[in-house]
Scaffold this motif. Sequence first.
Motif, PDB file in Angstrom:
ATOM      1  N   ARG A 228       1.380  -9.258  -5.032  1.00 55.78           N
ATOM      2  CA  ARG A 228       0.015  -9.147  -5.568  1.00 55.78           C
ATOM      3  C   ARG A 228      -0.901  -8.436  -4.576  1.00 55.78           C
ATOM      4  O   ARG A 228      -1.747  -7.623  -4.968  1.00 55.78           O
ATOM      5  CB  ARG A 228      -0.526 -10.542  -5.896  1.00 55.78           C
ATOM      6  CG  ARG A 228      -1.730 -10.536  -6.812  1.00 55.78           C
ATOM      7  CD  ARG A 228      -2.018 -11.939  -7.349  1.00 55.78           C
ATOM      8  NE  ARG A 228      -3.026 -11.885  -8.402  1.00 55.78           N
ATOM      9  CZ  ARG A 228      -4.332 -11.974  -8.187  1.00 55.78           C
ATOM     10  NH1 ARG A 228      -4.779 -12.135  -6.948  1.00 55.78           N
ATOM     11  NH2 ARG A 228      -5.189 -11.910  -9.195  1.00 55.78           N
ATOM     12  N   ALA A 229      -0.735  -8.729  -3.289  1.00 52.17           N
ATOM     13  CA  ALA A 229      -1.545  -8.054  -2.273  1.00 52.17           C
ATOM     14  C   ALA A 229      -1.258  -6.553  -2.253  1.00 52.17           C
ATOM     15  O   ALA A 229      -2.171  -5.734  -2.093  1.00 52.17           O
ATOM     16  CB  ALA A 229      -1.263  -8.659  -0.898  1.00 52.17           C
ATOM     17  N   ALA A 230       0.020  -6.177  -2.430  1.00 49.96           N
ATOM     18  CA  ALA A 230       0.385  -4.760  -2.434  1.00 49.96           C
ATOM     19  C   ALA A 230      -0.253  -4.039  -3.615  1.00 49.96           C
ATOM     20  O   ALA A 230      -0.735  -2.904  -3.482  1.00 49.96           O
ATOM     21  CB  ALA A 230       1.904  -4.613  -2.475  1.00 49.96           C
ATOM     22  N   TRP A 231      -0.283  -4.687  -4.786  1.00 50.28           N
ATOM     23  CA  TRP A 231      -0.901  -4.065  -5.960  1.00 50.28           C
ATOM     24  C   TRP A 231      -2.412  -3.970  -5.792  1.00 50.28           C
ATOM     25  O   TRP A 231      -3.034  -2.989  -6.219  1.00 50.28           O
ATOM     26  CB  TRP A 231      -0.531  -4.846  -7.218  1.00 50.28           C
ATOM     27  CG  TRP A 231       0.813  -4.468  -7.747  1.00 50.28           C
ATOM     28  CD1 TRP A 231       2.029  -4.847  -7.246  1.00 50.28           C
ATOM     29  CD2 TRP A 231       1.091  -3.619  -8.861  1.00 50.28           C
ATOM     30  NE1 TRP A 231       3.047  -4.283  -7.974  1.00 50.28           N
ATOM     31  CE2 TRP A 231       2.500  -3.531  -8.978  1.00 50.28           C
ATOM     32  CE3 TRP A 231       0.292  -2.939  -9.776  1.00 50.28           C
ATOM     33  CZ2 TRP A 231       3.115  -2.780  -9.967  1.00 50.28           C
ATOM     34  CZ3 TRP A 231       0.905  -2.188 -10.773  1.00 50.28           C
ATOM     35  CH2 TRP A 231       2.304  -2.109 -10.866  1.00 50.28           C
ATOM     36  N   LEU A 232      -3.040  -4.952  -5.184  1.00 48.63           N
ATOM     37  CA  LEU A 232      -4.483  -4.907  -4.971  1.00 48.63           C
ATOM     38  C   LEU A 232      -4.870  -3.833  -3.964  1.00 48.63           C
ATOM     39  O   LEU A 232      -5.901  -3.170  -4.118  1.00 48.63           O
ATOM     40  CB  LEU A 232      -4.989  -6.275  -4.487  1.00 48.63           C
ATOM     41  CG  LEU A 232      -5.042  -7.386  -5.539  1.00 48.63           C
ATOM     42  CD1 LEU A 232      -5.333  -8.732  -4.885  1.00 48.63           C
ATOM     43  CD2 LEU A 232      -6.103  -7.079  -6.594  1.00 48.63           C
ATOM     44  N   ARG A 233      -4.045  -3.649  -2.946  1.00 48.74           N
ATOM     45  CA  ARG A 233      -4.376  -2.692  -1.889  1.00 48.74           C
ATOM     46  C   ARG A 233      -4.054  -1.253  -2.261  1.00 48.74           C
ATOM     47  O   ARG A 233      -4.774  -0.325  -1.879  1.00 48.74           O
ATOM     48  CB  ARG A 233      -3.631  -3.062  -0.601  1.00 48.74           C
ATOM     49  CG  ARG A 233      -4.140  -4.311   0.083  1.00 48.74           C
ATOM     50  CD  ARG A 233      -3.465  -4.497   1.432  1.00 48.74           C
ATOM     51  NE  ARG A 233      -4.047  -5.607   2.165  1.00 48.74           N
ATOM     52  CZ  ARG A 233      -3.577  -6.831   2.193  1.00 48.74           C
ATOM     53  NH1 ARG A 233      -2.496  -7.121   1.489  1.00 48.74           N
ATOM     54  NH2 ARG A 233      -4.152  -7.785   2.872  1.00 48.74           N
ATOM     55  N   ASN A 234      -2.970  -1.056  -2.985  1.00 49.60           N
ATOM     56  CA  ASN A 234      -2.459   0.306  -3.172  1.00 49.60           C
ATOM     57  C   ASN A 234      -2.717   0.900  -4.553  1.00 49.60           C
ATOM     58  O   ASN A 234      -2.752   2.124  -4.691  1.00 49.60           O
ATOM     59  CB  ASN A 234      -0.948   0.325  -2.893  1.00 49.60           C
ATOM     60  CG  ASN A 234      -0.621  -0.026  -1.460  1.00 49.60           C
ATOM     61  OD1 ASN A 234      -0.946   0.696  -0.531  1.00 49.60           O
ATOM     62  ND2 ASN A 234       0.019  -1.171  -1.277  1.00 49.60           N
ATOM     63  N   ILE A 235      -2.854   0.061  -5.574  1.00 49.85           N
ATOM     64  CA  ILE A 235      -3.077   0.577  -6.925  1.00 49.85           C
ATOM     65  C   ILE A 235      -4.555   0.424  -7.241  1.00 49.85           C
ATOM     66  O   ILE A 235      -4.997  -0.605  -7.748  1.00 49.85           O
ATOM     67  CB  ILE A 235      -2.210  -0.167  -7.959  1.00 49.85           C
ATOM     68  CG1 ILE A 235      -0.771  -0.282  -7.472  1.00 49.85           C
ATOM     69  CG2 ILE A 235      -2.266   0.541  -9.304  1.00 49.85           C
ATOM     70  CD1 ILE A 235      -0.115   1.053  -7.184  1.00 49.85           C
TER      71      ILE A 235
END
Length: 244
Positions: A228-235
Motif C-alpha cells: 500500500r505504501a508503494a502504491w501511495l508513493r509511486n502511483i
Amino acid sequence: KIRETGPTETTSSHVKPAHLAALAGILPFLPPDIIIPDLPTLLPLLLGSLDLDIDEKAGNNTDEDDDPSAALPLIKTASLDTLAAIIRTNGVGAIDKSGHVPDLVRRLLRIASSSSASSSSSASDNAQPRQKKAKAVLAHAKVREAALRCLQLLAVSSSASTSAPADLDAALAAALSRPTGSTTTTTAAAASSSVAPLLQVKKQVLRTLALVLDDPRRDVRKAAVDARAAWLRNIEDPKEDDDD
C-alpha cells in the motif's frame, strides 16, 4: 507445446489444472529472457493458474498425497514467483504490452484478500488433522504474501522504469524511504507512460489493501503495508493545471 494448453483447448477439469501445474513448476527455473518472447501466450496461462480454486474440496480427503487441493497453493505460489521475476526484470510495461494489467491486479487483490474465506473453510472441517490444518493455513498465507509482493513490485517498477535502475530491489528500498507524495527526478512523459496502466486500478488497490491490513497473519499484514505504501508513493494521480 505450451500453446497447446491454451484456454481455448477443450480439456477435462483434471487435465487443465495438471497442465497449469506443470507450467507453473517449470517457469520459475527459466530465465526471464526466455519467457519474455512468449509472454503474450504465457500470461493468460499464468492468470489461469491464479484462478484455480485453492479451497475447493479442501480437507475432504484425509490422505494428503491424494488431495489435489494441497498442491494448488504451491502452483499459485510458483506462478506468482514467475510473475514477480517478470515484473522485477522488465517492469510493468511487459505486462501492459499484452493488456493484462487490470486482469492481473484483480487476481492479485482477490488472492491477497482471501484469508477470511480460507479460514472459514478450514474451521468448518473438524475432521481435518490439526497438522494438516496448520500446513494449509501457512500455505495459504504464503500465497497471499506472494500476491502482495507482486502488487508492490508493480508500483515500484512503474517508478523504477522511469529512472532505469540497475537493481529493482534498490529502487524498492529508495521508494519506501521517500515521503509519501514525493517524486523522483524523472521526465513527466516517462513517468506518465509507466504509471498510466496502474492509475485506473489505484483506488481499488488501496481500498482492498486497507482490508488486508487486518489479515490474521503478521507477515501478510506487513506485506500489505509495504504494498500500500508503494502504491501511495509511486502511483500518483495526474495533476490538473490551474485555469488562473
